[in-house]
Design a protein around this motif. Structure first.
Motif, PDB file in Angstrom:
ATOM      1  N   ASN A  31      17.734  61.831  -5.149  1.00  0.00           N
ATOM      2  CA  ASN A  31      17.808  62.967  -4.229  1.00  0.00           C
ATOM      3  C   ASN A  31      16.381  63.395  -3.697  1.00  0.00           C
ATOM      4  N   TYR A  32      16.111  63.529  -2.682  1.00  0.00           N
ATOM      5  CA  TYR A  32      14.914  63.470  -1.827  1.00  0.00           C
ATOM      6  C   TYR A  32      14.861  64.115  -0.616  1.00  0.00           C
ATOM      7  N   TYR A  33      13.707  64.175  -0.101  1.00  0.00           N
ATOM      8  CA  TYR A  33      13.673  64.739   1.530  1.00  0.00           C
ATOM      9  C   TYR A  33      12.893  63.689   2.294  1.00  0.00           C
ATOM     10  N   ARG A  50      13.435  67.036   9.537  1.00  0.00           N
ATOM     11  CA  ARG A  50      13.501  66.727   8.026  1.00  0.00           C
ATOM     12  C   ARG A  50      14.936  66.336   7.955  1.00  0.00           C
ATOM     13  N   GLN A  51      15.075  65.669   6.741  1.00  0.00           N
ATOM     14  CA  GLN A  51      16.316  65.296   6.347  1.00  0.00           C
ATOM     15  C   GLN A  51      16.576  65.490   4.754  1.00  0.00           C
ATOM     16  N   GLU A  52      17.647  65.980   4.360  1.00  0.00           N
ATOM     17  CA  GLU A  52      17.889  65.944   2.931  1.00  0.00           C
ATOM     18  C   GLU A  52      18.687  64.754   2.551  1.00  0.00           C
ATOM     19  N   ALA A  53      18.377  64.102   1.674  1.00  0.00           N
ATOM     20  CA  ALA A  53      19.187  62.755   1.344  1.00  0.00           C
ATOM     21  C   ALA A  53      20.636  62.812   0.687  1.00  0.00           C
ATOM     22  N   TYR A  54      20.928  64.145   0.550  1.00  0.00           N
ATOM     23  CA  TYR A  54      22.295  64.439   0.060  1.00  0.00           C
ATOM     24  C   TYR A  54      23.165  64.783   1.403  1.00  0.00           C
ATOM     25  N   PHE A  64      14.829  65.404  19.469  1.00  0.00           N
ATOM     26  CA  PHE A  64      14.564  64.534  18.351  1.00  0.00           C
ATOM     27  C   PHE A  64      15.698  64.417  17.220  1.00  0.00           C
ATOM     28  N   SER A  65      15.967  63.228  17.047  1.00  0.00           N
ATOM     29  CA  SER A  65      16.903  62.849  16.117  1.00  0.00           C
ATOM     30  C   SER A  65      16.812  61.742  15.241  1.00  0.00           C
ATOM     31  N   VAL A  66      17.503  61.600  14.288  1.00  0.00           N
ATOM     32  CA  VAL A  66      17.115  60.735  13.036  1.00  0.00           C
ATOM     33  C   VAL A  66      18.374  59.757  12.948  1.00  0.00           C
ATOM     34  N   PHE A  91       4.214  60.054  11.723  1.00  0.00           N
ATOM     35  CA  PHE A  91       4.104  59.697  10.321  1.00  0.00           C
ATOM     36  C   PHE A  91       5.462  60.222   9.825  1.00  0.00           C
ATOM     37  N   CYS A  92       6.243  59.084   9.120  1.00  0.00           N
ATOM     38  CA  CYS A  92       7.182  59.037   8.375  1.00  0.00           C
ATOM     39  C   CYS A  92       6.731  59.513   6.857  1.00  0.00           C
ATOM     40  N   ALA A  93       7.329  60.421   6.229  1.00  0.00           N
ATOM     41  CA  ALA A  93       6.968  60.869   4.848  1.00  0.00           C
ATOM     42  C   ALA A  93       8.063  61.119   3.820  1.00  0.00           C
ATOM     43  N   PHE A  94       7.994  61.039   2.592  1.00  0.00           N
ATOM     44  CA  PHE A  94       8.967  61.062   1.653  1.00  0.00           C
ATOM     45  C   PHE A  94       8.624  61.997   0.705  1.00  0.00           C
TER      46      PHE A  94
END
Lengths: 116, 114
Positions: A31-33, A50-54, A64-66, A91-94
């Motif tokens: 679980n991560y962002y 932003r995207q939540e992994a769950y 903008f879309s992912v 920048f992509c970030a985790f």
């Protein structure tokens, strides 16, 4: 350790066209962002999306879309109808999802130029 | 002014000097961070703080010292500046879960060590 890879140091796109920026990451967390930040010439870091992994549904913010592919550990950013103001470093970030201080792990960035 | 501010915005110093970069936020966020940005590396975490008087090392802490006596301030000190510390420094703050862990960044400080 978490690593974030952006394999495209530079990209360009014609105004009004669509462009996709790539990002892959490596983690053992379940679980991560994930985030995309924009850094224009002013140097200010601006959160784009932003995207939540769950969440299976891909995040969208206006143009903008992912495309989040959890199994492939891929998190690409699509910019539609590109505008001159989109010219910036991206920048992509985790971020791990845990209680407490959660720092960001950044990729090396992609410089995007929108051509008039 | 509301938000997160950094000072100075630009700084030139000599090798061996002590330099302090200031960071101030008005949201009363619990969490604060210092990152440095270098070509080819993106942003890397130097130090972070979970609350006043609680700090911890990040990925690249060597040569830096932090303190946090007040929630709103998080200064970063280079005790004896080296040329390898020439970089752009960003401070960030976060409310943690209450703000969905989003980090808000200051405008950055460009530091040059000659």
């Amino acid at each position: 350790a978490q690593t974030v890879t952006q394999s495209q140091p530079e990209m360009s796109v014609q105004e009004a066209e669509t462009v996709t920026l790539s990002c892959t990451y490596d983690t053992s967390e379940s679980n991560y962002y994930l985030f995309w930040y924009k850094q224009p010439p002013s140097r200010q870091m601006i959160l784009v999306i932003r995207q939540e992994a769950y969440k299976q549904q891909n995040a969208t913010e206006n143009r903008f879309s992912v495309n989040f592919q959890k199994a492939a550990k891929s998190f690409s950013l699509k910019i539609s109808d590109s505008q001159l103001g989109d010219t910036a470093m991206y920048f992509c970030a985790f971020m791990k999802h845990r209680t407490g201080a959660n720092n960001l792990f950044f990729g090396t960035g992609t410089r995007l130029t929108v051509i008039p | 002014d509301a938000g997160i501010t950094q000072s100075p915005r630009y700084k030139i110093t000599e090798t061996g000097r002590q330099v302090t970069l200031m960071c101030h936020q008005t949201w009363s966020h619990s969490y604060m961070f210092w990152y440095r940005q270098d070509l080819g590396h993106g942003l890397r975490l130097i130090y972070y703080s979970a609350a006043a008087d609680i700090t911890d090392k990040g990925e690249v802490p060597d040569g830096y010292v932090v303190s946090r006596s007040k929630t709103e301030n998080f200064p970063l000190t280079l005790e004896s500046a080296t040329r390898s510390q020439t970089s752009v420094y960003f401070c960030a703050s976060s409310g943690g879960l209450e703000s969905s862990y989003e980090q808000y960044f200051g405008p950055g400080t460009r530091l040059t060590v000659t």
